[in-house]
Motif scaffolding. Structure first.
Motif, PDB file in Angstrom:
ATOM      1  N   ARG A  15       0.836  -1.202   0.000  1.00 12.13           N
ATOM      2  CA  ARG A  15       0.000   0.000   0.000  1.00 12.13           C
ATOM      3  C   ARG A  15       0.873   1.255   0.000  1.00 12.13           C
ATOM      4  N   ALA A  18       2.333   1.510  -3.472  1.00 14.80           N
ATOM      5  CA  ALA A  18       1.292   1.907  -4.421  1.00 14.80           C
ATOM      6  C   ALA A  18       0.968   3.391  -4.291  1.00 14.80           C
ATOM      7  N   CYS A  22       1.614   6.016  -7.232  1.00 11.73           N
ATOM      8  CA  CYS A  22       0.492   6.798  -7.753  1.00 11.73           C
ATOM      9  C   CYS A  22       0.786   8.292  -7.677  1.00 11.73           C
ATOM     10  N   TRP A  26       0.817  10.589 -10.997  1.00  7.58           N
ATOM     11  CA  TRP A  26      -0.196  11.611 -11.211  1.00  7.58           C
ATOM     12  C   TRP A  26       0.284  13.024 -10.883  1.00  7.58           C
ATOM     13  N   THR A  79      -1.579   1.438 -20.091  1.00  3.13           N
ATOM     14  CA  THR A  79      -1.250   0.674 -18.888  1.00  3.13           C
ATOM     15  C   THR A  79       0.029  -0.121 -19.082  1.00  3.13           C
ATOM     16  N   VAL A 115      -0.437  -1.983  -8.924  1.00  2.20           N
ATOM     17  CA  VAL A 115      -1.625  -1.183  -8.559  1.00  2.20           C
ATOM     18  C   VAL A 115      -1.541   0.207  -9.185  1.00  2.20           C
ATOM     19  N   ALA A 116      -0.357   0.811  -9.159  1.00  2.00           N
ATOM     20  CA  ALA A 116      -0.198   2.149  -9.743  1.00  2.00           C
ATOM     21  C   ALA A 116      -0.457   2.136 -11.245  1.00  2.00           C
ATOM     22  N   SER A 119      -4.058   1.988 -11.938  1.00  3.00           N
ATOM     23  CA  SER A 119      -4.779   3.231 -11.673  1.00  3.00           C
ATOM     24  C   SER A 119      -4.941   4.051 -12.946  1.00  3.00           C
ATOM     25  N   TRP A 121      -5.351   2.721 -15.966  1.00  2.17           N
ATOM     26  CA  TRP A 121      -6.466   2.104 -16.684  1.00  2.17           C
ATOM     27  C   TRP A 121      -7.800   2.551 -16.088  1.00  2.17           C
ATOM     28  N   GLY A 122      -7.897   2.575 -14.764  1.00  3.24           N
ATOM     29  CA  GLY A 122      -9.131   3.010 -14.118  1.00  3.24           C
ATOM     30  C   GLY A 122      -9.510   4.427 -14.515  1.00  3.24           C
ATOM     31  N   ALA A 123      -8.515   5.314 -14.538  1.00  4.19           N
ATOM     32  CA  ALA A 123      -8.784   6.702 -14.927  1.00  4.19           C
ATOM     33  C   ALA A 123      -9.183   6.788 -16.394  1.00  4.19           C
ATOM     34  N   THR A 154     -10.498  -4.470 -17.909  1.00  8.88           N
ATOM     35  CA  THR A 154      -9.729  -4.701 -16.686  1.00  8.88           C
ATOM     36  C   THR A 154      -8.934  -6.000 -16.775  1.00  8.88           C
TER      37      THR A 154
END
Length: 267
Positions: A15, A18, A22, A26, A79, A115-116, A119, A121-123, A154
């Protein structure tokens, strides 16, 4: 640092990594810049699709399918690129040594970087939703398109991110890592741009064994052909196998290949 604090750091190390990754992605401007370019591309494609829709060259379902496929393809590509830069890029920037000296396991470093990358891809997926809504409003297809994009995208993004991290870890330089990743994406996505899907048994087999073409074809069958979600699940075998194999390979090999120099070592 006390022993208890050290244990907590190790337990939640992924965590911490990550969150740090992130922030780097960003706040450094890389993530927003990639998203801006992504939005510009989707804007152009959506405008062309909407224009053709008005001229009756495309139906609404076809327009939504076109934009969704491009959104998924480019989002997954971004990604992979971010993942391919995650380790080899830090080596070249001289920041990887300090990361390896932190009191977290190398497996946690790998998971945090994964995970980063996801993120992004999620955005990207969130950015694509308004474009799908604009093209599909008035037709009961937007919700289904969003759900398809989220699930299939995903799965593909996770597999490509895991593969990208492996490539990044074993590459001798960042240029090599990015070149290999882009070549891989070209090889996987080029068949999706062919004028028509092959209809022979051999062509169908080639579509099914490529996780990208299989996933895209599944989206097309559901959106354009009106098939049920459970009707063509066999097309999702290769995407699911790809993501499981990539994540397991990264979990097993990650602690061994995350090194200051590219390549697989013994420790």
């Amino acid at each position: 640092m006390t022993a208890a604090a050290g244990e907590r750091t190790r337990a939640h190390g992924w965590r911490i990594i990550a969150a740090q990754e992130c922030r780097d992605l960003w706040l450094s401007g890389r993530g927003p810049l990639l998203l801006f370019a992504y939005a510009v591309l989707l804007s152009a494609v959506t405008y062309l699709a909407a224009t053709n829709q008005i001229l009756n060259f495309l139906e609404q379902r076809e327009s939504v399918n076109l934009v969704l496929q491009i959104a998924v393809a480019v989002g997954v590509l971004l990604t992979l690129v971010v993942a391919a830069d995650a380790i080899s890029g830090e080596r070249e920037r001289g920041t990887f040594e300090s990361l390896l000296l932190t009191p977290v396991s190398r497996g946690a470093i790998v998971l945090g970087k994964l995970v980063a990358a996801m993120s992004l891809w999620g955005a990207a997926f969130l950015v694509s939703v308004p474009y799908l809504w604009v093209l599909g409003k008035g037709v009961a297809v937007v919700g289904e398109a969003v759900a398809l994009g989220l699930v299939i995208g995903t799965v593909l993004a996770l597999s490509m991110a895991a593969i990208g991290l492996v490539i990044s870890a074993v590459s001798s330089s960042n240029k090599v890592s990015l070149a290999v990743a882009l070549f891989l994406m070209l090889a996987l996505f080029a068949p999706t741009q062919l004028p028509a899907m092959p209809t022979s048994s051999v062509g169908d087999l080639l579509v099914r064994i490529n996780p990208v073409t299989a996933g895209m074809h599944y989206i097309q069958l559901v959106l354009l052909k009106g098939h049920g979600w459970t009707q063509d699940l066999t097309y999702l075998i290769s995407p699911v196998v790809a993501v499981v194999a990539a994540v397991v390979a990264l979990a097993v090999a990650g602690p061994r290949i995350v090194r200051l120099a590219g390549g697989v070592g013994s420790g």
